[in-house]
Write a protein that holds these residues in place. Structure first.
Motif, PDB file in Angstrom:
ATOM      1  N   ASP A 238      28.893  -3.602  23.408  1.00 31.31           N
ATOM      2  CA  ASP A 238      30.046  -4.784  22.719  1.00 31.31           C
ATOM      3  C   ASP A 238      30.009  -5.792  21.798  1.00 31.31           C
ATOM      4  O   ASP A 238      30.459  -5.555  21.046  1.00 31.31           O
ATOM      5  CB  ASP A 238      30.890  -4.887  23.840  1.00 31.31           C
ATOM      6  CG  ASP A 238      31.894  -3.839  23.916  1.00 31.31           C
ATOM      7  OD1 ASP A 238      31.888  -3.029  23.707  1.00 31.31           O
ATOM      8  OD2 ASP A 238      32.260  -3.947  25.609  1.00 31.31           O
ATOM      9  N   CYS A 239      29.260  -6.237  22.002  1.00 32.44           N
ATOM     10  CA  CYS A 239      29.030  -8.142  21.651  1.00 32.44           C
ATOM     11  C   CYS A 239      27.770  -8.156  20.163  1.00 32.44           C
ATOM     12  O   CYS A 239      28.267  -8.661  19.387  1.00 32.44           O
ATOM     13  CB  CYS A 239      28.281  -9.285  22.721  1.00 32.44           C
ATOM     14  SG  CYS A 239      26.769  -9.104  23.134  1.00 32.44           S
ATOM     15  N   GLY A 240      26.859  -7.277  20.453  1.00 27.84           N
ATOM     16  CA  GLY A 240      26.339  -7.049  19.092  1.00 27.84           C
ATOM     17  C   GLY A 240      25.096  -7.962  18.995  1.00 27.84           C
ATOM     18  O   GLY A 240      23.550  -8.138  17.760  1.00 27.84           O
ATOM     19  N   ALA A 241      24.482  -8.974  20.283  1.00 24.63           N
ATOM     20  CA  ALA A 241      23.305  -9.775  20.346  1.00 24.63           C
ATOM     21  C   ALA A 241      22.226  -9.014  20.420  1.00 24.63           C
ATOM     22  O   ALA A 241      21.498  -9.566  19.856  1.00 24.63           O
ATOM     23  CB  ALA A 241      23.496 -10.762  21.382  1.00 24.63           C
TER      24      ALA A 241
ATOM     25  N   GLY B 268      20.764  -4.379   7.939  1.00 26.29           N
ATOM     26  CA  GLY B 268      21.376  -3.135   8.076  1.00 26.29           C
ATOM     27  C   GLY B 268      22.621  -2.736   7.390  1.00 26.29           C
ATOM     28  O   GLY B 268      22.419  -1.859   6.254  1.00 26.29           O
ATOM     29  N   LEU B 269      22.994  -3.521   6.780  1.00 24.46           N
ATOM     30  CA  LEU B 269      24.299  -3.507   6.043  1.00 24.46           C
ATOM     31  C   LEU B 269      23.653  -3.474   4.508  1.00 24.46           C
ATOM     32  O   LEU B 269      24.777  -2.874   3.619  1.00 24.46           O
ATOM     33  CB  LEU B 269      25.721  -4.666   5.517  1.00 24.46           C
ATOM     34  CG  LEU B 269      26.593  -5.120   4.694  1.00 24.46           C
ATOM     35  CD1 LEU B 269      27.210  -3.781   5.090  1.00 24.46           C
ATOM     36  CD2 LEU B 269      27.150  -5.877   4.796  1.00 24.46           C
ATOM     37  N   ARG B 270      23.225  -4.460   4.057  1.00 20.40           N
ATOM     38  CA  ARG B 270      22.251  -4.019   3.369  1.00 20.40           C
ATOM     39  C   ARG B 270      21.903  -3.272   2.564  1.00 20.40           C
ATOM     40  O   ARG B 270      21.482  -2.903   0.961  1.00 20.40           O
ATOM     41  CB  ARG B 270      21.200  -5.371   2.870  1.00 20.40           C
ATOM     42  CG  ARG B 270      21.207  -5.651   1.389  1.00 20.40           C
ATOM     43  CD  ARG B 270      19.794  -7.148   0.912  1.00 20.40           C
ATOM     44  NE  ARG B 270      19.645  -7.417   2.186  1.00 20.40           N
ATOM     45  CZ  ARG B 270      18.681  -8.494   1.625  1.00 20.40           C
ATOM     46  NH1 ARG B 270      18.765  -9.439   1.175  1.00 20.40           N
ATOM     47  NH2 ARG B 270      17.626  -9.116   2.804  1.00 20.40           N
ATOM     48  N   HIS B 271      21.380  -2.452   3.182  1.00 15.64           N
ATOM     49  CA  HIS B 271      20.533  -1.058   3.054  1.00 15.64           C
ATOM     50  C   HIS B 271      21.031  -0.315   2.683  1.00 15.64           C
ATOM     51  O   HIS B 271      21.102   0.778   2.114  1.00 15.64           O
ATOM     52  CB  HIS B 271      19.603  -0.748   4.471  1.00 15.64           C
ATOM     53  CG  HIS B 271      17.526  -1.436   4.682  1.00 15.64           C
ATOM     54  ND1 HIS B 271      16.448  -0.993   3.900  1.00 15.64           N
ATOM     55  CD2 HIS B 271      18.127  -2.539   5.351  1.00 15.64           C
ATOM     56  CE1 HIS B 271      16.135  -2.232   3.801  1.00 15.64           C
ATOM     57  NE2 HIS B 271      16.310  -2.941   5.528  1.00 15.64           N
TER      58      HIS B 271
ATOM     59  N   SER C 253      16.116   1.291   9.343  1.00 11.70           N
ATOM     60  CA  SER C 253      16.613   0.358   8.501  1.00 11.70           C
ATOM     61  C   SER C 253      18.288   0.705   8.771  1.00 11.70           C
ATOM     62  O   SER C 253      19.307  -0.420   8.488  1.00 11.70           O
ATOM     63  CB  SER C 253      16.271   1.126   7.143  1.00 11.70           C
ATOM     64  OG  SER C 253      15.591   1.098   6.725  1.00 11.70           O
ATOM     65  N   GLN C 254      18.534   1.242  10.333  1.00 19.48           N
ATOM     66  CA  GLN C 254      19.825   1.156  10.496  1.00 19.48           C
ATOM     67  C   GLN C 254      20.121   0.416  11.512  1.00 19.48           C
ATOM     68  O   GLN C 254      19.336   0.406  12.788  1.00 19.48           O
ATOM     69  CB  GLN C 254      20.695   2.756  11.334  1.00 19.48           C
ATOM     70  CG  GLN C 254      20.845   3.493  10.639  1.00 19.48           C
ATOM     71  CD  GLN C 254      21.283   3.731   8.630  1.00 19.48           C
ATOM     72  OE1 GLN C 254      23.086   3.255   9.722  1.00 19.48           O
ATOM     73  NE2 GLN C 254      21.105   3.175   7.869  1.00 19.48           N
ATOM     74  N   PRO C 255      21.701  -0.844  11.736  1.00 22.07           N
ATOM     75  CA  PRO C 255      21.520  -1.267  13.288  1.00 22.07           C
ATOM     76  C   PRO C 255      22.110  -1.019  14.370  1.00 22.07           C
ATOM     77  O   PRO C 255      22.980   0.740  14.116  1.00 22.07           O
ATOM     78  CB  PRO C 255      23.054  -2.570  12.263  1.00 22.07           C
ATOM     79  CG  PRO C 255      23.156  -1.415  11.361  1.00 22.07           C
ATOM     80  CD  PRO C 255      22.545  -0.760  11.003  1.00 22.07           C
ATOM     81  N   MET C 256      21.407  -0.429  15.162  1.00 25.04           N
ATOM     82  CA  MET C 256      21.454  -0.327  16.347  1.00 25.04           C
ATOM     83  C   MET C 256      21.525  -1.737  17.623  1.00 25.04           C
ATOM     84  O   MET C 256      20.846  -2.531  17.943  1.00 25.04           O
ATOM     85  CB  MET C 256      20.158   0.625  16.558  1.00 25.04           C
ATOM     86  CG  MET C 256      20.275   1.584  15.969  1.00 25.04           C
ATOM     87  SD  MET C 256      21.685   3.174  16.151  1.00 25.04           S
ATOM     88  CE  MET C 256      21.048   4.467  15.618  1.00 25.04           C
ATOM     89  N   LYS C 257      22.658  -0.884  18.619  1.00 26.33           N
ATOM     90  CA  LYS C 257      22.423  -2.192  19.783  1.00 26.33           C
ATOM     91  C   LYS C 257      21.360  -1.466  20.369  1.00 26.33           C
ATOM     92  O   LYS C 257      21.266  -0.345  21.324  1.00 26.33           O
ATOM     93  CB  LYS C 257      23.963  -1.613  20.564  1.00 26.33           C
ATOM     94  CG  LYS C 257      25.072  -2.000  19.749  1.00 26.33           C
ATOM     95  CD  LYS C 257      24.864  -3.196  19.678  1.00 26.33           C
ATOM     96  CE  LYS C 257      26.498  -3.227  17.910  1.00 26.33           C
ATOM     97  NZ  LYS C 257      28.100  -3.136  18.849  1.00 26.33           N
ATOM     98  N   SER C 258      20.860  -2.561  20.623  1.00 23.17           N
ATOM     99  CA  SER C 258      19.384  -2.229  21.906  1.00 23.17           C
ATOM    100  C   SER C 258      19.571  -1.987  23.202  1.00 23.17           C
ATOM    101  O   SER C 258      18.624  -1.350  24.399  1.00 23.17           O
ATOM    102  CB  SER C 258      17.928  -3.245  21.395  1.00 23.17           C
ATOM    103  OG  SER C 258      18.862  -4.216  22.033  1.00 23.17           O
TER     104      SER C 258
END
Length: 159
Positions: free
Chosen positions: A51-54, A115-118, A61-66
């Motif tokens: 939920d938080c994205g920290a 990730g947004l920029r990609h 190149s894709q944002p993922m929540k680890s």
């Protein structure tokens, strides 16, 4: 071989352009592998449920929540952490716009921005707003964060 070794898997990871090999339990999240095995502490444990994205990193190149990914799932993928973005214009924009207070969420926001920029190199205001919704800043630095991200996507011209 100890009994603990029987429950571990050898995984080869490509992290920040470097080949790394770790032994992990099948249920170990990428967040804890990065922090505990590789010493990459920029991604932070926050909610541990996505939920938080920290804990945001980039996978291919894709944002993922680890915190939601198992380490064994990322074999052969390119992983980028905040440590892999040292000195980038995104980090400069966050610093120049004072887009942090406690700084705990900042790496996740920066990774999401990268990730947004990609995905959308010419993102408009609406796309930026939607992407920023996936991260939470408990100190409420949203205005400064938005300004920093806008700075990254606004072409600068020398006068």
């Amino acid at each position: 071989m100890s009994s603990l070794d029987a429950y571990q898997h050898r995984v080869e990871l490509q992290v920040n352009g470097e080949q790394r090999t770790v032994r992990v339990r099948a249920a170990e999240t990428l967040l804890y592998t990065l922090r505990d095995h590789l010493g990459l502490t920029g991604c932070k444990p926050g909610c541990n449920n996505g939920d938080c994205g920290a804990c945001t990193i980039l996978v291919d190149s894709q944002p993922m929540k680890s915190c939601l990914m198992l380490t064994v799932e990322v074999w052969g993928k390119q992983i980028t952490t905040i440590e892999g973005l040292m000195g980038t214009d995104i980090q400069r924009a966050f610093a120049e716009n004072q887009a942090f207070q406690c700084g705990y969420c900042t790496p996740g926001f920066i990774m999401n921005c990268e990730g947004l920029r990609h995905a959308y190199p010419h993102a408009n205001e609406e796309i930026v707003r939607i992407w920023l919704e996936s991260n939470i800043c408990r100190c409420t630095s949203y205005e400064e964060i938005h300004r920093a991200v806008k700075d990254v996507f606004t072409p600068h011209t020398d006068k």
